[in-house]
Design a protein around this motif. Structure first.
Motif, short mmCIF file in Angstrom:
data_model
loop_
_atom_site.label_atom_id
_atom_site.label_comp_id
_atom_site.label_asym_id
_atom_site.label_seq_id
_atom_site.Cartn_x
_atom_site.Cartn_y
_atom_site.Cartn_z
N LYS A 1 0.84 -1.20 0.00
CA LYS A 1 0.00 0.00 0.00
C LYS A 1 0.88 1.25 0.00
O LYS A 1 0.68 2.18 -0.78
N SER A 2 1.88 1.26 0.87
CA SER A 2 2.78 2.41 0.97
C SER A 2 3.63 2.57 -0.30
O SER A 2 3.85 3.69 -0.78
N ILE A 3 4.07 1.45 -0.86
CA ILE A 3 4.87 1.48 -2.10
C ILE A 3 4.03 2.05 -3.24
O ILE A 3 4.47 2.95 -3.98
N GLU B 1 0.68 12.00 7.20
CA GLU B 1 0.34 10.68 7.72
C GLU B 1 -0.96 10.15 7.12
O GLU B 1 -1.88 10.91 6.88
N PHE B 2 -1.00 8.85 6.92
CA PHE B 2 -2.26 8.20 6.50
C PHE B 2 -2.42 6.92 7.31
O PHE B 2 -1.47 6.47 7.96
N ALA B 3 -3.63 6.35 7.25
CA ALA B 3 -3.93 5.18 8.08
C ALA B 3 -3.28 3.92 7.51
O ALA B 3 -3.25 3.72 6.30
N ARG B 4 -2.77 3.10 8.40
CA ARG B 4 -2.18 1.83 7.97
C ARG B 4 -3.21 0.99 7.26
O ARG B 4 -4.40 1.06 7.55
N PHE B 5 -2.74 0.17 6.36
CA PHE B 5 -3.60 -0.79 5.70
C PHE B 5 -3.64 -2.05 6.57
O PHE B 5 -2.61 -2.54 7.00
N ASN B 6 -4.84 -2.53 6.84
CA ASN B 6 -5.00 -3.79 7.58
C ASN B 6 -5.82 -4.73 6.74
O ASN B 6 -6.68 -4.30 5.96
P1 ATP Z 1 5.57 -3.38 10.73
O1 ATP Z 1 4.54 -2.74 11.61
O2 ATP Z 1 5.03 -4.40 9.83
O3 ATP Z 1 6.78 -3.85 11.48
P2 ATP Z 1 6.95 -1.02 9.99
O4 ATP Z 1 6.15 0.22 9.94
O5 ATP Z 1 7.85 -1.18 11.14
O6 ATP Z 1 5.99 -2.23 9.75
P3 ATP Z 1 8.83 -0.27 8.01
O7 ATP Z 1 9.83 -1.09 7.35
O8 ATP Z 1 9.28 0.77 8.97
O9 ATP Z 1 7.79 -1.23 8.70
O10 ATP Z 1 7.83 0.37 6.95
C1 ATP Z 1 8.25 0.98 5.77
C2 ATP Z 1 7.14 1.91 5.30
O11 ATP Z 1 5.94 1.17 5.09
C3 ATP Z 1 6.83 2.95 6.36
O12 ATP Z 1 6.68 4.19 5.69
C4 ATP Z 1 5.55 2.49 6.95
O13 ATP Z 1 4.78 3.58 7.40
C5 ATP Z 1 4.87 1.75 5.78
N1 ATP Z 1 3.96 0.73 6.26
C6 ATP Z 1 4.26 -0.31 7.10
N2 ATP Z 1 3.16 -1.03 7.36
C7 ATP Z 1 2.14 -0.45 6.69
C8 ATP Z 1 0.74 -0.72 6.56
N3 ATP Z 1 0.18 -1.74 7.19
N4 ATP Z 1 0.01 0.09 5.78
C9 ATP Z 1 0.57 1.13 5.13
N5 ATP Z 1 1.87 1.44 5.21
C10 ATP Z 1 2.66 0.67 5.98
#
Ligand code: ATP
Ligand code: MG
Length: 571
Positions: free
Chosen positions: A52-54, A264-269
């Motif tokens: 999602k973030s990518i 900031e945006f909401a994490r994808f679950n």
């Molecule tokens: P996790 O909670 O799985 O350990 P993390 O946030 O520690 O994930 P990072 O490697 O720091 O993992 O994440 C890289 C990028 O991906 C960050 O910008 C983070 O905000 C984003 N990201 C991670 N998990 C999600 C998610 N569930 N939805 C959207 N973006 C995410």
């Protein structure tokens, strides 16, 4: 991007982040630049949340003629490994995004970070603190109580500089000293209460080796890395909202050339699974799954091995949109997206997963013929293939019943069905296995005038079933997957229980000696097939070998899960 293009974009920003980007382009805040980054920490494999973030970061760069960097946030050598760096790069590529020549590491900036830290010390904005981790925590206060100043807060600039240099030189024990930003111990925002910038770690780093004895903390390294790379929009997830004042404080104090905007945006679950590297790692370590790329894992490596396509993952990310509040996306939505894509592209084949022998009694004994089968009715360009037909075939055990229930249109004694692409056949009898009482084989006659499966005289049959010729079939193993967890949200379970208590015991079912049509002999990983009536399948990239094929079921043809749930709700 030209003003006209910006204007037309501005009519349709898809979400609030793109709205900000459009506004910034209009106001010329960053000139015409749009520069984002995807900043994974190399401490695990990427999961669907990262996709999602990518998609968001690379997507925005692509849409606005900008750039997106891949940057490894490798500031914690204790948890990071080269294996993860490699898998992350491979996954981003596989998803279809290109960082061109911009693969960076926070560790590229260790010298810069160190220099800026000295600058902050010189400005009186950072100090060396001798409190240990526990004391630091106690001094920090709580959400309701202000913190207390560290007794080391008022060291002189000279002393701080000297101690910091000696920290760097490795003179002190781990945990004995930190460098802290001097902000405000009574700030309502705990992140602003003199956060730690550097800690002593005597661990080798996967890129810098043993050069460093001190490592920067995430909050300090992240904003500086963004600024060094000239990022315009630093997109992250909601848990960093309270860190934004700190992000801005560092850049304001250091006075970097660029000052990216954190958004900031909401994490994808996703339902029926967990998306946290810590939890996914636990599943691997406890051997509850085979590996990070186990096809049941919500990792991109797992999805790839399972047969999910990059296009369907990208489409789903796009359709889900960008939210400001946490929510859960139903896994059925992802599966829908997979089916939609595979329906267009997957090659149709026939495979019998649970074989029952059929003898066509009026078919010549030693004869075989090649029948034409359509590869993909959705795509005429995919053409046709030959499928061998002969006297002895296999059909699915489920497709025959001695005593058919009402509405059963497949084979039973006296009933006629169509064998896909072949002939009409009528069941004339069956044998039972005396020891088990199960049907051991059945007998049919065929109508030679129905070749190709067309009705010779307008007579209708209600059932069409798939089959393979026994003499020509190849044996294979087929793995059927189901949800890894048996509850909608394994992150939120009854008190005293953990997500590990809700692993679905039936998430993997292995079928041996399945009978596959011979065109599958040369099947290779990366190509998607539909086994007619059974779902979408692909060769397992790890365990399949020529001569002993292993297939994974990517997804069923229909959403049987939703149907079952509806049933259980109404019954
Ligand atoms: P996790 O909670 O799985 O350990 P993390 O946030 O520690 O994930 P990072 O490697 O720091 O993992 O994440 C890289 C990028 O991906 C960050 O910008 C983070 O905000 C984003 N990201 C991670 N998990 C999600 C998610 N569930 N939805 C959207 N973006 C995410
Ligand atoms: Mg993180």
């Amino acid at each position: 991007m030209s003003p006209e293009e910006i204007k037309s974009e501005s009519n349709t920003p898809k979400d609030f982040i793109r709205e900000i980007v459009v506004e910034d382009l209009k106001s010329g805040k960053n000139g015409t630049r749009v520069h984002t980054r995807f900043p994974p920490e190399p401490n695990g494999y990427l999961h669907i949340g990262h996709a999602k973030s990518i998609s968001l970061n690379f997507g925005i760069a692509n849409e606005f003629s900008g750039k997106c960097n891949l940057r490894f946030d490798d500031t914690n050598p204790v948890k990071e490994e080269v294996e993860y760096v490699e898998s992350i790069a491979a996954d981003v590529k596989w998803l279809g995004f290109d960082w061109e020549d911009r693969m960076f590491y926070a560790s590229d900036y260790f010298d810069t970070l160190y220099k800026y830290a000295e600058d902050l010390i010189l400005k009186g904005k950072a100090y060396i603190c001798d409190l240990n981790a526990e004391q630091t925590r106690l001094y920090r206060g709580t959400l309701t109580e202000p913190g207390k100043d560290s007794p080391f807060r008022n060291r002189s600039v000279e002393e701080n500089l000297d101690l910091f240099r000696r920290m760097k030189a490795g003179e002190f024990e781990e945990g004995s000293k930190t460098l802290r930003a001097k902000i405000d111990m009574s700030s309502p925002n705990i992140n602003m209460r003199d956060p730690v910038m550097y800690r002593i770690l005597k661990t080798e780093h996967h890129r810098t080796g043993d050069v460093w004895q001190i490592y920067p903390m995430y909050d300090y390294a992240h904003c500086v890395s963004d600024a060094v790379e000239g990022i315009t929009h630093s997109i992250c997830t909601l848990e960093f909202e309270d860190h934004r004042p700190l992000y801005d404080w560092f850049l304001d104090e250091i006075q970097t050339q660029y000052h990216p905007q954190q958004i900031e945006f909401a994490r994808f679950n996703l339902s029926y699974t967990v998306l946290s590297k810590r939890k996914l790692n636990e599943l691997v370590q406890k051997k509850l799954v085979d590996s990070w790329d186990d096809p049941r894992m919500p990792t991109l490596a797992g999805f790839r091995r399972r047969g999910y396509t990059p296009a369907s993952i990208r489409n789903m990310c796009e359709k889900v949109g960008v939210a400001k509040r946490e929510n859960i996306t139903d896994i059925a939505f992802l599966e829908f997206s997979i089916r939609e894509d595979l329906n267009k592209h997957a090659l149709r084949t026939m495979a019998v997963l649970n074989p029952l022998k059929v003898t066509i009694t009026n078919y010549p004994d030693d004869s075989t013929e090649e029948l034409d089968a359509v590869n993909n009715p959705e795509d005429p360009a995919a053409g046709t293939r030959k499928v061998p037909f002969s006297k002895v075939l296999y059909i699915e055990r489920d497709d025959f019943k001695v005593d058919p229930p009402k509405g059963y249109f497949r084979l039973f004694p006296g009933n006629e069905v169509r064998l896909r692409w072949a002939y009409f056949v009528k069941c004339t009898g069956y044998n039972l296995d005396e020891s088990t009482g199960e049907v051991s084989e059945i007998f049919c006659t065929y109508d030679p005038a129905s070749k190709g499966g067309d009705s010779p005289d307008g007579r209708k049959v209600k059932g069409t079933i798939h089959w393979v010729s026994a003499a020509d079939a190849i044996d294979g193993e087929v793995r059927l997957y189901d949800r890894l967890f048996s509850v909608y949200n394994p992150n939120d379970v009854e008190e005293g229980k953990s997500y590990l208590d809700y692993i679905n015991p039936d998430s993997l079912k292995v079928l041996q000696n399945c009978k596959l049509e011979p065109s599958l002999t040369n099947a290779v990983a990366g190509i998607n097939y539909q086994f007619e009536r059974q779902g979408y399948f692909c060769v397992d990239s790890k365990d399949s070998k020529p001569g002993s094929l292993v297939f994974n079921r990517t997804v069923t043809l229909r959403d049987t899960w939703a149907k079952m749930e509806n049933k259980s709700k109404t019954s």
